[in-house]
Design an enzyme around this catalytic site. Structure first.
Site, mmCIF file in Angstrom:
data_model
loop_
_atom_site.group_PDB
_atom_site.id
_atom_site.type_symbol
_atom_site.label_atom_id
_atom_site.label_comp_id
_atom_site.label_asym_id
_atom_site.label_seq_id
_atom_site.Cartn_x
_atom_site.Cartn_y
_atom_site.Cartn_z
ATOM 1 N N HIS A 1 0.840 -1.207 0.000
ATOM 2 C CA HIS A 1 0.000 0.000 0.000
ATOM 3 C C HIS A 1 0.880 1.265 0.000
ATOM 4 O O HIS A 1 0.567 2.241 -0.685
ATOM 5 C CB HIS A 1 -0.884 0.049 1.254
ATOM 6 C CG HIS A 1 -1.893 -1.054 1.348
ATOM 7 N ND1 HIS A 1 -1.816 -2.055 2.270
ATOM 8 C CD2 HIS A 1 -3.017 -1.305 0.620
ATOM 9 C CE1 HIS A 1 -2.846 -2.881 2.132
ATOM 10 N NE2 HIS A 1 -3.589 -2.451 1.133
ATOM 11 N N LYS B 1 -1.151 -6.771 -7.787
ATOM 12 C CA LYS B 1 -1.442 -8.016 -7.033
ATOM 13 C C LYS B 1 -2.884 -8.476 -7.271
ATOM 14 O O LYS B 1 -3.147 -9.653 -7.419
ATOM 15 C CB LYS B 1 -1.173 -7.726 -5.560
ATOM 16 C CG LYS B 1 -1.893 -8.571 -4.588
ATOM 17 C CD LYS B 1 -1.078 -9.735 -4.163
ATOM 18 C CE LYS B 1 -1.742 -10.592 -3.125
ATOM 19 N NZ LYS B 1 -3.099 -10.308 -2.809
#
Ligand code: PAF
Length: 281
Positions: A37, A149
């Site tokens: 993140h 991802k």
């Protein structure tokens, strides 16, 4: 860094950034932030002047038997990470703010949504595209940042933005991995030590597929078999799928096309993990 919970407060903050001539970046998350993140925040900081991180564990993308109630929610830690990463604003609404009505409209993207994750988690993508469009309409960013991802997710979000003429740009940033290859995921915290070892089979098999198609010039069908042979050595990994697909359509390919993606999903212990690797020939 400011943290706001209401849509009015969010809009006030974003509006004053805009009035000050800043362009707006948005990193939508469900919290439990990790370095993956943070790499999205860093990408956002490079391209935009005012970075908004949203933290919202979205109930509509979880099926009833999934891990909504136990999904990690380390808010203090998340806010500290955001502050250290140079985030300008965190939007952390509660569920009633986001979903005031039970029978509200939703967004469904037909293309690429019924295979792979869509086949194994039938209501998942409807929940994802609905919340992402709602967050876009609340934040009104110029650019939004997602991780590779969740390959199928970012593809669907791109389709949604194109199909519905949503006026912003999407960036997809590379997957961040642990030093042993495990893709970073908020769900990795569920893994016991032995499960974590078994989970390495996922990224290893993707690399085997990648190298088979590129260095060894094998067909995707043979590369997929090499993946499956490797995975067969890990009985603790309960595979949902392991495929090599066209990177744009997600249709499985037996013969090579220039842009492919190897995708894998399975359960290790009680934790469901996904991963993927792009294959360019
Ligand atoms: O990738 C995620 O964390 C979520 O699916 C997203 C995009 C924040 C929507 O809830």
């Amino acid at each position: 860094m400011k943290t706001v919970q209401t849509i009015d407060d969010l809009r006030t903050q974003v509006r004053s950034a805009r009035v000050a001539g800043k362009n707006i970046g948005c990193v939508p998350t469900m919290g439990a932030l990790h370095d993956g993140h943070i790499s999205l925040v860093e990408a956002a900081r490079k391209e935009t002047d005012f970075v908004v991180v949203t933290i919202f564990v979205n109930p509509t993308q979880f099926a009833p038997h999934e891990d909504l109630s136990k999904y990690p929610r380390p808010l203090e830690d998340d806010l500290r990470r955001c502050e250290n990463a140079g985030v300008d604003l965190v939007f952390n609404p509660d569920a009633d703010t986001v979903y005031p009505a039970d029978d509200a409209a939703f967004v469904e993207v037909p293309r690429c949504s019924t295979t792979l994750e869509g086949a194994h988690r039938p209501s998942h993508f409807r929940g994802v595209t609905t919340i992402v469009l709602k967050l876009f309409n609340m934040v009104l960013p110029d650019i939004a940042f997602f991780g590779q991802k969740d390959y199928q997710q970012q593809l669907l979000i791109r389709h949604m933005v194109d199909d519905l003429n949503v006026p912003l740009e999407i960036r997809t940033c590379p997957t961040v991995r642990e030093s042993d290859g495990l893709a970073m995921s908020s769900r990795n915290t569920y893994l016991s030590d032995p499960d974590r070892q078994s989970a390495l089979a996922l990224s290893q098999s993707l690399k085997i597929a990648h190298d088979a198609c590129t260095a060894d010039g094998k067909s995707p069908a043979d590369a997929r078999q090499a993946m499956l042979d490797h995975l067969a050595q890990f009985p603790d990994v309960k595979l949902d799928y392991a495929v090599i697909a066209d990177a744009n359509t997600l249709s499985e390919v037996a013969d090579a096309v220039p842009q492919m993606v190897a995708l894998i999903a399975g359960k290790v212990g009680s934790t469901r993990l996904i991963d993927n690797m792009l294959i360019t020939i």
